[in-house]
Design a protein around this motif. Structure first.
Motif, PDB file in Angstrom:
ATOM      1  N   TYR A  93      37.168 -30.429 -19.353  1.00 54.74           N
ATOM      2  CA  TYR A  93      37.475 -29.659 -20.563  1.00 54.74           C
ATOM      3  C   TYR A  93      38.651 -28.715 -20.337  1.00 54.74           C
ATOM      4  CZ  TYR A  93      33.060 -31.357 -22.465  1.00 54.74           C
ATOM      5  OH  TYR A  93      32.056 -32.154 -22.936  1.00 54.74           O
ATOM      6  N   ALA A  94      38.691 -28.108 -19.159  1.00 54.60           N
ATOM      7  CA  ALA A  94      39.793 -27.197 -18.848  1.00 54.60           C
ATOM      8  C   ALA A  94      41.120 -27.948 -18.819  1.00 54.60           C
ATOM      9  CB  ALA A  94      39.543 -26.506 -17.511  1.00 54.60           C
ATOM     10  N   GLN A  95      41.075 -29.179 -18.275  1.00 53.71           N
ATOM     11  CA  GLN A  95      42.289 -29.993 -18.235  1.00 53.71           C
ATOM     12  C   GLN A  95      42.769 -30.323 -19.650  1.00 53.71           C
ATOM     13  OE1 GLN A  95      43.762 -30.732 -15.305  1.00 53.71           O
ATOM     14  NE2 GLN A  95      45.485 -31.633 -16.396  1.00 53.71           N
ATOM     15  N   LYS A  96      41.805 -30.585 -20.525  1.00 56.08           N
ATOM     16  CA  LYS A  96      42.157 -30.905 -21.911  1.00 56.08           C
ATOM     17  C   LYS A  96      42.759 -29.684 -22.608  1.00 56.08           C
ATOM     18  CE  LYS A  96      39.540 -33.735 -23.888  1.00 56.08           C
ATOM     19  NZ  LYS A  96      38.416 -34.436 -24.533  1.00 56.08           N
ATOM     20  N   VAL A  97      42.149 -28.513 -22.379  1.00 58.03           N
ATOM     21  CA  VAL A  97      42.690 -27.287 -22.964  1.00 58.03           C
ATOM     22  C   VAL A  97      44.089 -27.018 -22.421  1.00 58.03           C
ATOM     23  CG1 VAL A  97      42.420 -24.781 -23.119  1.00 58.03           C
ATOM     24  CG2 VAL A  97      40.424 -26.266 -23.367  1.00 58.03           C
ATOM     25  N   ASN A  98      44.265 -27.270 -21.130  1.00 55.88           N
ATOM     26  CA  ASN A  98      45.575 -27.054 -20.517  1.00 55.88           C
ATOM     27  C   ASN A  98      46.633 -27.962 -21.145  1.00 55.88           C
ATOM     28  OD1 ASN A  98      47.231 -25.776 -18.424  1.00 55.88           O
ATOM     29  ND2 ASN A  98      47.333 -27.830 -17.540  1.00 55.88           N
ATOM     30  N   HIS A  99      46.253 -29.223 -21.391  1.00 54.10           N
ATOM     31  CA  HIS A  99      47.175 -30.143 -22.051  1.00 54.10           C
ATOM     32  C   HIS A  99      47.494 -29.669 -23.472  1.00 54.10           C
ATOM     33  CE1 HIS A  99      46.768 -32.945 -18.754  1.00 54.10           C
ATOM     34  NE2 HIS A  99      47.564 -33.816 -19.368  1.00 54.10           N
ATOM     35  N   SER A 100      46.481 -29.138 -24.143  1.00 49.79           N
ATOM     36  CA  SER A 100      46.699 -28.642 -25.505  1.00 49.79           C
ATOM     37  C   SER A 100      47.642 -27.445 -25.511  1.00 49.79           C
ATOM     38  CB  SER A 100      45.362 -28.260 -26.145  1.00 49.79           C
ATOM     39  OG  SER A 100      44.520 -29.385 -26.261  1.00 49.79           O
ATOM     40  N   VAL A 101      47.476 -26.565 -24.526  1.00 49.56           N
ATOM     41  CA  VAL A 101      48.370 -25.414 -24.416  1.00 49.56           C
ATOM     42  C   VAL A 101      49.800 -25.882 -24.169  1.00 49.56           C
ATOM     43  CG1 VAL A 101      48.967 -23.405 -23.014  1.00 49.56           C
ATOM     44  CG2 VAL A 101      46.592 -23.805 -23.669  1.00 49.56           C
ATOM     45  N   GLU A 102      49.940 -26.868 -23.284  1.00 50.38           N
ATOM     46  CA  GLU A 102      51.270 -27.412 -23.017  1.00 50.38           C
ATOM     47  C   GLU A 102      51.870 -28.029 -24.282  1.00 50.38           C
ATOM     48  OE1 GLU A 102      53.155 -27.262 -20.388  1.00 50.38           O
ATOM     49  OE2 GLU A 102      51.693 -26.119 -19.209  1.00 50.38           O
ATOM     50  N   ALA A 103      51.005 -28.701 -25.061  1.00 48.51           N
ATOM     51  CA  ALA A 103      51.480 -29.303 -26.308  1.00 48.51           C
ATOM     52  C   ALA A 103      51.943 -28.229 -27.285  1.00 48.51           C
ATOM     53  CB  ALA A 103      50.376 -30.147 -26.937  1.00 48.51           C
ATOM     54  N   MET A 104      51.192 -27.125 -27.376  1.00 49.14           N
ATOM     55  CA  MET A 104      51.576 -26.033 -28.269  1.00 49.14           C
ATOM     56  C   MET A 104      52.903 -25.419 -27.835  1.00 49.14           C
ATOM     57  SD  MET A 104      47.891 -24.184 -28.912  1.00 49.14           S
ATOM     58  CE  MET A 104      48.593 -22.929 -29.973  1.00 49.14           C
ATOM     59  N   LYS A 105      53.088 -25.279 -26.539  1.00 49.20           N
ATOM     60  CA  LYS A 105      54.359 -24.749 -26.039  1.00 49.20           C
ATOM     61  C   LYS A 105      55.502 -25.708 -26.360  1.00 49.20           C
ATOM     62  CE  LYS A 105      54.338 -23.091 -21.857  1.00 49.20           C
ATOM     63  NZ  LYS A 105      54.051 -23.012 -20.404  1.00 49.20           N
ATOM     64  N   ASP A 106      55.225 -27.012 -26.201  1.00 56.15           N
ATOM     65  CA  ASP A 106      56.254 -28.008 -26.520  1.00 56.15           C
ATOM     66  C   ASP A 106      56.607 -27.983 -28.008  1.00 56.15           C
ATOM     67  OD1 ASP A 106      56.415 -28.818 -23.917  1.00 56.15           O
ATOM     68  OD2 ASP A 106      55.091 -30.555 -24.163  1.00 56.15           O
ATOM     69  N   ILE A 107      55.570 -27.862 -28.847  1.00 55.56           N
ATOM     70  CA  ILE A 107      55.802 -27.840 -30.293  1.00 55.56           C
ATOM     71  C   ILE A 107      56.608 -26.608 -30.686  1.00 55.56           C
ATOM     72  CG2 ILE A 107      54.669 -27.594 -32.533  1.00 55.56           C
ATOM     73  CD1 ILE A 107      52.375 -29.307 -31.394  1.00 55.56           C
ATOM     74  N   ALA A 108      56.244 -25.455 -30.112  1.00 53.26           N
ATOM     75  CA  ALA A 108      56.987 -24.228 -30.406  1.00 53.26           C
ATOM     76  C   ALA A 108      58.447 -24.374 -29.997  1.00 53.26           C
ATOM     77  CB  ALA A 108      56.349 -23.043 -29.687  1.00 53.26           C
ATOM     78  N   GLY A 109      58.651 -24.947 -28.820  1.00 57.93           N
ATOM     79  CA  GLY A 109      60.023 -25.178 -28.372  1.00 57.93           C
ATOM     80  C   GLY A 109      60.744 -26.176 -29.249  1.00 57.93           C
ATOM     81  N   SER A 110      60.002 -27.188 -29.714  1.00 56.58           N
ATOM     82  CA  SER A 110      60.600 -28.199 -30.580  1.00 56.58           C
ATOM     83  C   SER A 110      61.027 -27.599 -31.911  1.00 56.58           C
ATOM     84  CB  SER A 110      59.602 -29.336 -30.813  1.00 56.58           C
ATOM     85  OG  SER A 110      60.119 -30.284 -31.709  1.00 56.58           O
ATOM     86  N   VAL A 111      60.174 -26.729 -32.472  1.00 56.23           N
ATOM     87  CA  VAL A 111      60.525 -26.065 -33.734  1.00 56.23           C
ATOM     88  C   VAL A 111      61.771 -25.213 -33.554  1.00 56.23           C
ATOM     89  CG1 VAL A 111      59.776 -24.339 -35.412  1.00 56.23           C
ATOM     90  CG2 VAL A 111      58.169 -26.075 -34.618  1.00 56.23           C
ATOM     91  N   ARG A 112      61.824 -24.501 -32.450  1.00 56.14           N
ATOM     92  CA  ARG A 112      62.998 -23.673 -32.165  1.00 56.14           C
ATOM     93  C   ARG A 112      64.251 -24.539 -32.026  1.00 56.14           C
ATOM     94  NH1 ARG A 112      61.025 -21.420 -28.163  1.00 56.14           N
ATOM     95  NH2 ARG A 112      61.934 -22.688 -26.503  1.00 56.14           N
ATOM     96  N   ASN A 113      64.095 -25.672 -31.357  1.00 53.76           N
ATOM     97  CA  ASN A 113      65.240 -26.565 -31.170  1.00 53.76           C
ATOM     98  C   ASN A 113      65.683 -27.211 -32.478  1.00 53.76           C
ATOM     99  OD1 ASN A 113      65.228 -26.015 -28.432  1.00 53.76           O
ATOM    100  ND2 ASN A 113      63.961 -27.791 -27.910  1.00 53.76           N
ATOM    101  N   MET A 114      64.710 -27.556 -33.339  1.00 53.59           N
ATOM    102  CA  MET A 114      65.058 -28.162 -34.618  1.00 53.59           C
ATOM    103  C   MET A 114      65.826 -27.175 -35.494  1.00 53.59           C
ATOM    104  SD  MET A 114      64.112 -31.279 -34.525  1.00 53.59           S
ATOM    105  CE  MET A 114      64.184 -31.776 -36.232  1.00 53.59           C
ATOM    106  N   GLN A 115      65.444 -25.893 -35.425  1.00 49.91           N
ATOM    107  CA  GLN A 115      66.182 -24.879 -36.158  1.00 49.91           C
ATOM    108  C   GLN A 115      67.604 -24.763 -35.624  1.00 49.91           C
ATOM    109  OE1 GLN A 115      65.537 -23.248 -38.832  1.00 49.91           O
ATOM    110  NE2 GLN A 115      67.365 -21.953 -38.794  1.00 49.91           N
ATOM    111  N   ALA A 116      67.717 -24.776 -34.302  1.00 50.29           N
ATOM    112  CA  ALA A 116      69.048 -24.723 -33.692  1.00 50.29           C
ATOM    113  C   ALA A 116      69.854 -25.972 -34.038  1.00 50.29           C
ATOM    114  CB  ALA A 116      68.917 -24.577 -32.173  1.00 50.29           C
ATOM    115  N   LEU A 117      69.157 -27.116 -34.143  1.00 48.92           N
ATOM    116  CA  LEU A 117      69.826 -28.369 -34.502  1.00 48.92           C
ATOM    117  C   LEU A 117      70.412 -28.288 -35.903  1.00 48.92           C
ATOM    118  CD1 LEU A 117      70.405 -31.361 -33.757  1.00 48.92           C
ATOM    119  CD2 LEU A 117      68.209 -31.929 -34.812  1.00 48.92           C
TER     120      LEU A 117
END
Length: 357
Positions: free
Chosen positions: A258-282
């Protein structure tokens, strides 16, 4: 509702010129029921009222010219009645939301007035007939494309009738005095100046409001990006640190999974946040998508792991041949593809699949 907000204006009535106050009061009285019911675009009412106030000056001027300078009284009677209906037409918004009908009534009496005046002042040779060209323009501004086409066709037919009668030798009565002819022509000159001024002013005002709305929306998006990329970073960092502690210290397989799954979800949220920031910059031309060869197997594994609970809950199985696609690579931005494209497709597939499918 605040009339300033409705009209896209700033300020308050204490600092507003008296003519603006009068207009706001009139607009509020006419549009009150429509705004309360939210069944009509207030901009249509605004456009209709401005058109009536502007062209009403011309209508009444021609009506008075007809009364005093055209020997047949019918032209004057028609002018006064048509101008009265024209002036009162905005009040219909208190009883109906049908902008096309109200606009058509206003334009219809205008065409009747213009046609009658033209008939008694030379027919097709009367310069007054040029006002037919304004009708489709007003119809489009008030009630949209359909109204512009309908009224364009109507005035085209009316003008064609005048032309046909002229070509067939019909003798139009010329009952206007020389002074009336001069006055009628002067109204054309000054009337077009008035109309063009109002239309240009209105266009510039709408353009300014549109630019302001774009700026406001852009600021809202930038603030959202800031929240996603910065304000969420600290909570995610705290969660990530605690998960790492659990992964290091826990010996329970279930907790670790479960911790591994939560960790993957956190990584996904960080990726999404970065993606949104990059799309705005794009969108601002400050960033390019990170297109590179990406393993399809890796993407599928990543998403299946994140959606494992949803799959178990619906008792759905994703059939995928990892061996067959072991050498399959696709050129994408991996973060965007996994979190925005693939995750959306598979989550919808799970959502709309039957249980046990």
């Amino acid at each position: 509702m605040n009339s300033f907000k409705i009209l896209g204006m700033s300020g308050d009535k204490e600092t507003t010129p008296i003519y603006i106050k009068a207009y706001l009061d009139l607009f509020g009285y006419i549009s009150q029921k429509r705004i309360e019911k939210k069944d009509t675009d207030f901009k249509e009412i605004h456009a209709h009222l401005i058109a009536v106030l502007t062209t009403g000056v011309l209508m009444w001027t021609y009506a008075l010219i007809a009364v005093f300078t055209i020997s047949n009284p019918l032209a004057g009677y028609v002018g006064i009645v048509a101008s009265s209906i024209h002036l009162l037409s905005p009040l219909l918004f208190r009883h109906t939301k049908n902008t096309f009908f109200i606009c058509s009534l206003m334009l219809g009496v205008g065409v009747i007035h213009q046609s009658t005046f033209s008939f008694y002042s030379g027919g097709f040779n009367s310069m007054i007939i040029i006002w037919f060209s304004v009708i489709p323009l007003l119809a489009g501004l008030i009630a949209g494309k359909r109204a512009a086409l309908v009224w364009g066709a109507i005035v085209f037919i009316v003008a064609s009738v005048f032309l046909f009668l002229e070509l067939t030798g019909f003798d139009y009565p010329y009952l206007i005095s020389s002074k009336g002819e001069i006055l009628a022509r002067s109204v054309i000159v000054f009337g077009y100046i008035l109309l063009s001024t109002v239309l240009i002013f209105g266009f510039l005002h709408m353009s300014h409001q549109y630019q302001e709305s774009i700026k406001s929306e852009r600021d809202r998006v930038i603030n959202l990006v800031r929240v996603l990329s910065h304000d969420l970073s600290n909570p995610l960092l705290i969660i990530e640190n605690y998960i790492k502690r659990i992964l290091r210290k826990s010996e329970s397989e279930d907790i670790l999974r479960y911790a591994q799954k939560v960790n993957h979800s956190v990584e996904a949220m960080k990726d999404i946040a970065g993606s949104v920031r990059n799309m705005q910059a794009l969108s601002e031309g400050k960033y390019k998508l990170n297109i590179k060869p990406t393993s399809l197997n890796e993407c599928i594994s990543y998403i299946k792991f994140l959606l494992e609970d949803s799959l178990d809950e619906k008792e759905v199985v994703i059939s995928y041949d990892y061996h067959k696609n072991r050498d399959t690579y696709i050129y994408v931005d991996p973060v965007v593809f996994k979190n925005q494209v693939l995750a959306n497709i598979l989550s919808n597939a799970i959502k709309f699949s039957e249980r046990g499918g």
